[in-house]
Design a protein around this motif. Sequence first.
Motif, PDB file in Angstrom:
ATOM      1  N   GLU A   1      -1.621  -1.671   8.371  1.00  0.00           N
ATOM      2  CA  GLU A   1      -2.466  -1.954   7.216  1.00  0.00           C
ATOM      3  C   GLU A   1      -2.563  -0.768   6.263  1.00  0.00           C
ATOM      4  O   GLU A   1      -3.231  -0.839   5.233  1.00  0.00           O
ATOM      5  N   GLY A   2      -1.898   0.362   6.622  1.00  0.00           N
ATOM      6  CA  GLY A   2      -1.898   1.532   5.766  1.00  0.00           C
ATOM      7  C   GLY A   2      -3.034   2.493   6.030  1.00  0.00           C
ATOM      8  O   GLY A   2      -3.327   3.354   5.189  1.00  0.00           O
ATOM      9  N   ASN A   3      -3.667   2.386   7.197  1.00  0.00           N
ATOM     10  CA  ASN A   3      -4.787   3.260   7.536  1.00  0.00           C
ATOM     11  C   ASN A   3      -4.328   4.447   8.389  1.00  0.00           C
ATOM     12  O   ASN A   3      -3.427   4.319   9.224  1.00  0.00           O
ATOM     13  N   TYR A   4      -4.962   5.592   8.166  1.00  0.00           N
ATOM     14  CA  TYR A   4      -4.674   6.802   8.946  1.00  0.00           C
ATOM     15  C   TYR A   4      -5.108   6.593  10.388  1.00  0.00           C
ATOM     16  O   TYR A   4      -6.221   6.135  10.669  1.00  0.00           O
ATOM     17  N   LEU A   5      -4.219   6.918  11.332  1.00  0.00           N
ATOM     18  CA  LEU A   5      -4.561   6.866  12.746  1.00  0.00           C
ATOM     19  C   LEU A   5      -4.715   8.271  13.315  1.00  0.00           C
ATOM     20  O   LEU A   5      -5.739   8.598  13.898  1.00  0.00           O
TER      21      LEU A   5
ATOM     22  N   TRP B   1       0.852  -1.186   0.000  1.00  0.00           N
ATOM     23  CA  TRP B   1       0.000   0.000   0.000  1.00  0.00           C
ATOM     24  C   TRP B   1       0.894   1.244   0.000  1.00  0.00           C
ATOM     25  O   TRP B   1       2.108   1.155   0.200  1.00  0.00           O
TER      26      TRP B   1
ATOM     27  N   THR C   1       2.822   0.379  14.673  1.00  0.00           N
ATOM     28  CA  THR C   1       2.432   1.679  14.121  1.00  0.00           C
ATOM     29  C   THR C   1       3.637   2.360  13.481  1.00  0.00           C
ATOM     30  O   THR C   1       4.735   2.349  14.040  1.00  0.00           O
TER      31      THR C   1
ATOM     32  N   TRP D   1       2.859  12.029  11.635  1.00  0.00           N
ATOM     33  CA  TRP D   1       1.753  11.165  11.238  1.00  0.00           C
ATOM     34  C   TRP D   1       1.913   9.788  11.858  1.00  0.00           C
ATOM     35  O   TRP D   1       3.030   9.288  12.007  1.00  0.00           O
TER      36      TRP D   1
ATOM     37  N   ILE E   1       0.453   5.896  11.148  1.00  0.00           N
ATOM     38  CA  ILE E   1      -0.248   5.052  10.173  1.00  0.00           C
ATOM     39  C   ILE E   1      -0.205   3.616  10.661  1.00  0.00           C
ATOM     40  O   ILE E   1       0.828   3.139  11.164  1.00  0.00           O
ATOM     41  N   SER E   2      -1.294   2.902  10.527  1.00  0.00           N
ATOM     42  CA  SER E   2      -1.361   1.508  10.973  1.00  0.00           C
ATOM     43  C   SER E   2      -0.572   0.611  10.027  1.00  0.00           C
ATOM     44  O   SER E   2      -0.295   0.988   8.879  1.00  0.00           O
TER      45      SER E   2
ATOM     46  N   PHE F   1       0.577   5.522   1.381  1.00  0.00           N
ATOM     47  CA  PHE F   1      -0.209   6.481   2.144  1.00  0.00           C
ATOM     48  C   PHE F   1       0.357   7.865   1.903  1.00  0.00           C
ATOM     49  O   PHE F   1       1.553   8.091   2.081  1.00  0.00           O
TER      50      PHE F   1
END
Length: 306
Positions: free
Chosen positions: A166-170, A131, A150, A161, A163-164, A133
């Motif tokens: 899995e590529g998700n915004y935290l 992924w 993280t 920033w 980011i998890s 981001f």
Amino acid sequence: YSITIVASPASLGNVRLNNGPWGARQQESVEIGDLVEVRALAKSEARFEGWFENGTPVSEGASFSWRVERERRLAAAFSLAHTAPGTLKWVYQMDTEYTSSPAIGSDGCIYVCSFDDNKLHAVSPEGEKKWEFETEEGGDADPSIGSDGTIYVGGSGRDVWAISPEGNYLWDIWVPGSVCMSISIGSDGTLYAGTYASPSNKGVVAVNPTSPPSTAWDYSTTDGVYHSPGIGSDGTIYVGTQNAAGGNFYAITPEGNERWTVATDGHGWVTNSSPAIGSDGTIYVGTGSGWVYAFSPEDGSDATGN
């Protein structure tokens, strides 16, 4: 008669006697004249070198058989299988240049930031894109990875920033200064970033990585910090500043207070590389004009006593 076979070393392979199970060591009692077959199987990272008896080679084949006439103890020898130096495994192509150092997760995933488009890339150990981001502005510093996986990254846009895996915004948080190197992570999870800006807002910022995050403290230095802070075993944060006339080197408590400051005596600015900390706590750092300093962690004095 007793026939015994072993894998040597046991960590690199297994052996089998007749139709028995595979394992690191096998033994069987047989009658004189019986046909015995032994087999060796190397693990994925190893190769089979041959069968040996009392150090003497008896067979190069992984499968070896004979008629029993006496007791025997055989060793299947294995060694690590190394690829040729410089063998290319894969190439991952990004759309723009990158200047950051990769970070590697516990699962082998590689994280790297691209410079012009401010993207964090996640690449599998096989070189395939997992992924990407986009951090919107300035996310071009080296990524860092927390104990929970993280990924943290800062940049010239004055944001940090999270980011998890899995590529998700935290979350993201504005910090008072640009970040050009990786974020250091304390034993309690606190994030420490060296910052630079002109003419103010330069030094070290500490961030609580909660959701939402918060700034724990902001320590100002005389000049910009262009490297990742070093962290001592007691939590003390160490940074140097960049100034052509000779920068300062700082020791900061985990609470954000100055412990001590030492000038580099005009021997050049502290370079972009992070300080190294020895097992006895001595802090080592180089300067832009070729000097290397060793500081005592107690007061910043010359660790050699000179």
